[in-house]
Scaffold this active site. Structure first.
Site, PDB file in Angstrom:
ATOM      1  N   GLU A  65      37.570  51.868  48.920  1.00  0.00           N
ATOM      2  CA  GLU A  65      38.738  51.120  48.433  1.00  0.00           C
ATOM      3  C   GLU A  65      38.855  51.337  46.929  1.00  0.00           C
ATOM      4  O   GLU A  65      37.898  51.102  46.172  1.00  0.00           O
ATOM      5  CB  GLU A  65      38.644  49.619  48.723  1.00  0.00           C
ATOM      6  CG  GLU A  65      39.903  48.904  48.221  1.00  0.00           C
ATOM      7  CD  GLU A  65      40.044  47.459  48.681  1.00  0.00           C
ATOM      8  OE1 GLU A  65      41.174  47.069  49.012  1.00  0.00           O
ATOM      9  OE2 GLU A  65      39.031  46.732  48.710  1.00  0.00           O
ATOM     10  N   GLY A  67      40.249  49.929  43.667  1.00  0.00           N
ATOM     11  CA  GLY A  67      40.726  48.631  43.186  1.00  0.00           C
ATOM     12  C   GLY A  67      39.890  47.504  43.768  1.00  0.00           C
ATOM     13  O   GLY A  67      40.023  47.158  44.939  1.00  0.00           O
ATOM     14  N   ASP A  91      36.538  50.744  40.551  1.00  0.00           N
ATOM     15  CA  ASP A  91      37.477  50.054  39.657  1.00  0.00           C
ATOM     16  C   ASP A  91      37.195  50.523  38.232  1.00  0.00           C
ATOM     17  O   ASP A  91      36.057  50.839  37.883  1.00  0.00           O
ATOM     18  CB  ASP A  91      37.302  48.532  39.746  1.00  0.00           C
ATOM     19  CG  ASP A  91      38.572  47.787  39.322  1.00  0.00           C
ATOM     20  OD1 ASP A  91      39.225  47.181  40.210  1.00  0.00           O
ATOM     21  OD2 ASP A  91      38.919  47.819  38.120  1.00  0.00           O
ATOM     22  N   SER A 110      37.571  55.682  36.686  1.00  0.00           N
ATOM     23  CA  SER A 110      39.021  55.701  36.898  1.00  0.00           C
ATOM     24  C   SER A 110      39.416  56.561  38.093  1.00  0.00           C
ATOM     25  O   SER A 110      38.870  57.649  38.299  1.00  0.00           O
ATOM     26  CB  SER A 110      39.728  56.230  35.650  1.00  0.00           C
ATOM     27  OG  SER A 110      41.122  56.258  35.890  1.00  0.00           O
ATOM     28  N   GLN A 111      40.408  56.085  38.803  1.00  0.00           N
ATOM     29  CA  GLN A 111      40.913  56.824  39.953  1.00  0.00           C
ATOM     30  C   GLN A 111      41.648  58.093  39.542  1.00  0.00           C
ATOM     31  O   GLN A 111      41.984  58.901  40.407  1.00  0.00           O
ATOM     32  CB  GLN A 111      41.819  55.952  40.813  1.00  0.00           C
ATOM     33  CG  GLN A 111      43.165  55.616  40.209  1.00  0.00           C
ATOM     34  CD  GLN A 111      44.070  54.882  41.200  1.00  0.00           C
ATOM     35  OE1 GLN A 111      44.414  53.751  40.971  1.00  0.00           O
ATOM     36  NE2 GLN A 111      44.466  55.522  42.285  1.00  0.00           N
ATOM     37  N   ASP A 133      44.380  50.815  46.397  1.00  0.00           N
ATOM     38  CA  ASP A 133      44.966  49.558  45.893  1.00  0.00           C
ATOM     39  C   ASP A 133      44.556  49.428  44.421  1.00  0.00           C
ATOM     40  O   ASP A 133      44.119  48.385  43.979  1.00  0.00           O
ATOM     41  CB  ASP A 133      44.453  48.363  46.725  1.00  0.00           C
ATOM     42  CG  ASP A 133      45.088  47.046  46.297  1.00  0.00           C
ATOM     43  OD1 ASP A 133      46.193  47.060  45.726  1.00  0.00           O
ATOM     44  OD2 ASP A 133      44.472  45.989  46.540  1.00  0.00           O
ATOM     45  N   HIS A 136      48.239  51.659  40.898  1.00  0.00           N
ATOM     46  CA  HIS A 136      49.592  51.791  41.454  1.00  0.00           C
ATOM     47  C   HIS A 136      50.513  52.615  40.553  1.00  0.00           C
ATOM     48  O   HIS A 136      51.742  52.558  40.681  1.00  0.00           O
ATOM     49  CB  HIS A 136      50.212  50.427  41.767  1.00  0.00           C
ATOM     50  CG  HIS A 136      49.348  49.588  42.661  1.00  0.00           C
ATOM     51  ND1 HIS A 136      48.923  50.034  43.884  1.00  0.00           N
ATOM     52  CD2 HIS A 136      48.807  48.352  42.502  1.00  0.00           C
ATOM     53  CE1 HIS A 136      48.167  49.111  44.448  1.00  0.00           C
ATOM     54  NE2 HIS A 136      48.068  48.084  43.626  1.00  0.00           N
ATOM     55  N   ASP A 162      51.184  48.899  48.043  1.00  0.00           N
ATOM     56  CA  ASP A 162      51.952  48.433  46.880  1.00  0.00           C
ATOM     57  C   ASP A 162      52.849  49.523  46.302  1.00  0.00           C
ATOM     58  O   ASP A 162      53.040  49.620  45.077  1.00  0.00           O
ATOM     59  CB  ASP A 162      51.016  47.874  45.793  1.00  0.00           C
ATOM     60  CG  ASP A 162      50.407  46.528  46.210  1.00  0.00           C
ATOM     61  OD1 ASP A 162      50.780  46.008  47.275  1.00  0.00           O
ATOM     62  OD2 ASP A 162      49.558  46.017  45.466  1.00  0.00           O
TER      63      ASP A 162
HETATM   64  C1  LIG Z   1      45.564  45.027  42.882  1.00  0.00           C
HETATM   65  S1  LIG Z   1      43.987  44.950  42.111  1.00  0.00           S
HETATM   66  C2  LIG Z   1      42.900  45.270  43.475  1.00  0.00           C
HETATM   67  C3  LIG Z   1      42.856  44.150  44.381  1.00  0.00           C
HETATM   68  C4  LIG Z   1      41.834  44.197  45.479  1.00  0.00           C
HETATM   69  N1  LIG Z   1      41.850  45.442  46.222  1.00  0.00           N
HETATM   70  C5  LIG Z   1      42.170  43.034  46.379  1.00  0.00           C
HETATM   71  O1  LIG Z   1      42.869  43.251  47.392  1.00  0.00           O
HETATM   72  O2  LIG Z   1      41.754  41.929  46.063  1.00  0.00           O
HETATM   73  C6  LIG Z   1      44.003  46.466  41.252  1.00  0.00           C
HETATM   74  C7  LIG Z   1      42.692  46.859  40.595  1.00  0.00           C
HETATM   75  O3  LIG Z   1      42.812  48.205  40.195  1.00  0.00           O
HETATM   76  C8  LIG Z   1      42.077  48.377  39.020  1.00  0.00           C
HETATM   77  N2  LIG Z   1      42.522  49.585  38.311  1.00  0.00           N
HETATM   78  C9  LIG Z   1      43.547  49.717  37.433  1.00  0.00           C
HETATM   79  N3  LIG Z   1      43.608  50.974  36.971  1.00  0.00           N
HETATM   80  C10 LIG Z   1      42.614  51.656  37.590  1.00  0.00           C
HETATM   81  C11 LIG Z   1      42.173  53.003  37.534  1.00  0.00           C
HETATM   82  N4  LIG Z   1      42.777  53.904  36.744  1.00  0.00           N
HETATM   83  N5  LIG Z   1      41.114  53.368  38.291  1.00  0.00           N
HETATM   84  C12 LIG Z   1      40.494  52.472  39.091  1.00  0.00           C
HETATM   85  N6  LIG Z   1      40.885  51.177  39.187  1.00  0.00           N
HETATM   86  C13 LIG Z   1      41.921  50.774  38.458  1.00  0.00           C
HETATM   87  C14 LIG Z   1      42.294  47.090  38.230  1.00  0.00           C
HETATM   88  O4  LIG Z   1      41.258  46.901  37.308  1.00  0.00           O
HETATM   89  C15 LIG Z   1      42.345  46.052  39.355  1.00  0.00           C
HETATM   90  O5  LIG Z   1      41.089  45.432  39.519  1.00  0.00           O
END
Ligand SMILES: C[S@@+](CC[C@H](N)C(=O)[O-])C[C@H]1O[C@@H](n2cnc3c(N)ncnc32)[C@H](O)[C@@H]1O
Length: 238
Positions: A65, A67, A91, A110-111, A133, A136, A162
């Site tokens: 997953e 995020g 994350d 980072s993704q 997730d 986005h 999303d």
């Molecule tokens: C919508 S939340 C995830 C929610 C979780 N999956 C849930 O359902 O409770 C999005 C997450 O993506 C992370 N995020 C943002 N940019 C990112 C990146 N470039 N690489 C990895 N994670 C990232 C944020 O830190 C955040 O915690």
């Protein structure tokens, strides 16, 4: 666009999902009765998860997953997939490291960093299922997809949620914007049908064949497919 107006204003989440969405499967209880760390989901995602992920329940699925946020979704996935599942969350936020070893393994990066993603996949020993997730952002979604999709098992599944952000400039998308992820999806459809036209070079190649493309509100699922031309035959007597 202010999506706060879509925030659930009622009291009974379970009743909304069951009665309005029409979903009464295992994720209803797992989500509605969740009392761990925060997880928030669009209600119409629950039947979609169950529709595309159910065959991995009770198996040693290698699930990634993107995020983690408050770690609640990893807890939900542990409840859903069971004790044998190999669940990893990634994350960019270093604070998410606190959830490592609870319901799942957590790695920080980072993704949109292919080298990081490759290390994660290596550690997992491959991938059966991915759920994006994360940020986005259009360019991040594409980089993760192009990096991870070729590592999917032959019957693997890749889901992105999303995707309303595809219509929003601040996520790199926009209505009519070329970077809108649904244009990539459209091009994947053209590539899937490359046998029937002469424009393969103009289609998007995500590094491995796509066998199925399922589009729902803000939610796209891609099945890994065969790298073989279609054949047809005739059988029976005239
Ligand atoms: C919508 S939340 C995830 C929610 C979780 N999956 C849930 O359902 O409770 C999005 C997450 O993506 C992370 N995020 C943002 N940019 C990112 C990146 N470039 N690489 C990895 N994670 C990232 C944020 O830190 C955040 O915690």
């Amino acid at each position: 666009m202010n999506i706060r107006k879509y925030r659930f204003a009622g009291e009974d989440i379970r009743a909304d999902i069951r009665d309005r969405i029409g979903y009464d499967g295992p994720l209803l209880d797992i989500y509605a009765a969740h009392d761990g760390t925060v997880v928030n989901k669009w209600h119409h995602y629950l039947p979609l998860y169950d529709r595309y992920f159910a065959r991995f329940r009770g198996t040693a699925v290698r699930f990634l997953e993107i995020g983690v946020s408050k770690g609640g979704s990893l807890e939900m996935w542990r409840d859903y997939f069971g004790p044998d599942a190999q669940i990893t969350g990634i994350d960019i936020d270093p604070a998410c490291a606190q959830y490592d070893g609870h319901a799942a393994r957590v790695r920080i990066g980072s993704q949109d960093d292919p080298a990081f993603l490759a290390r994660v996949v290596d550690e997992m020993g491959g991938l059966d299922l991915v759920l994006d997730d994360g940020s986005h952002r259009m360019e991040h979604i594409e980089t993760s997809l192009r990096t991870l999709f070729p590592s999917l098992a032959p019957d693997g599944v890749y889901a992105i949620e999303d995707l309303h952000t595809a219509y929003w400039r601040r996520y790199g998308g926009g209505f009519g914007n070329r970077a809108n992820f649904f244009n990539t999806v459209r091009s994947m459809i053209d590539r899937m049908h490359r046998w029937y036209h002469d424009h393969e070079a103009q289609t998007v190649d995500i590094g491995a064949p796509v066998g199925g493309i399922h589009i729902h509100d803000s939610f796209v699922v891609l099945d890994r497919g065969l790298d073989a031309p279609p054949v047809h035959s005739k059988i029976g007597t005239a």
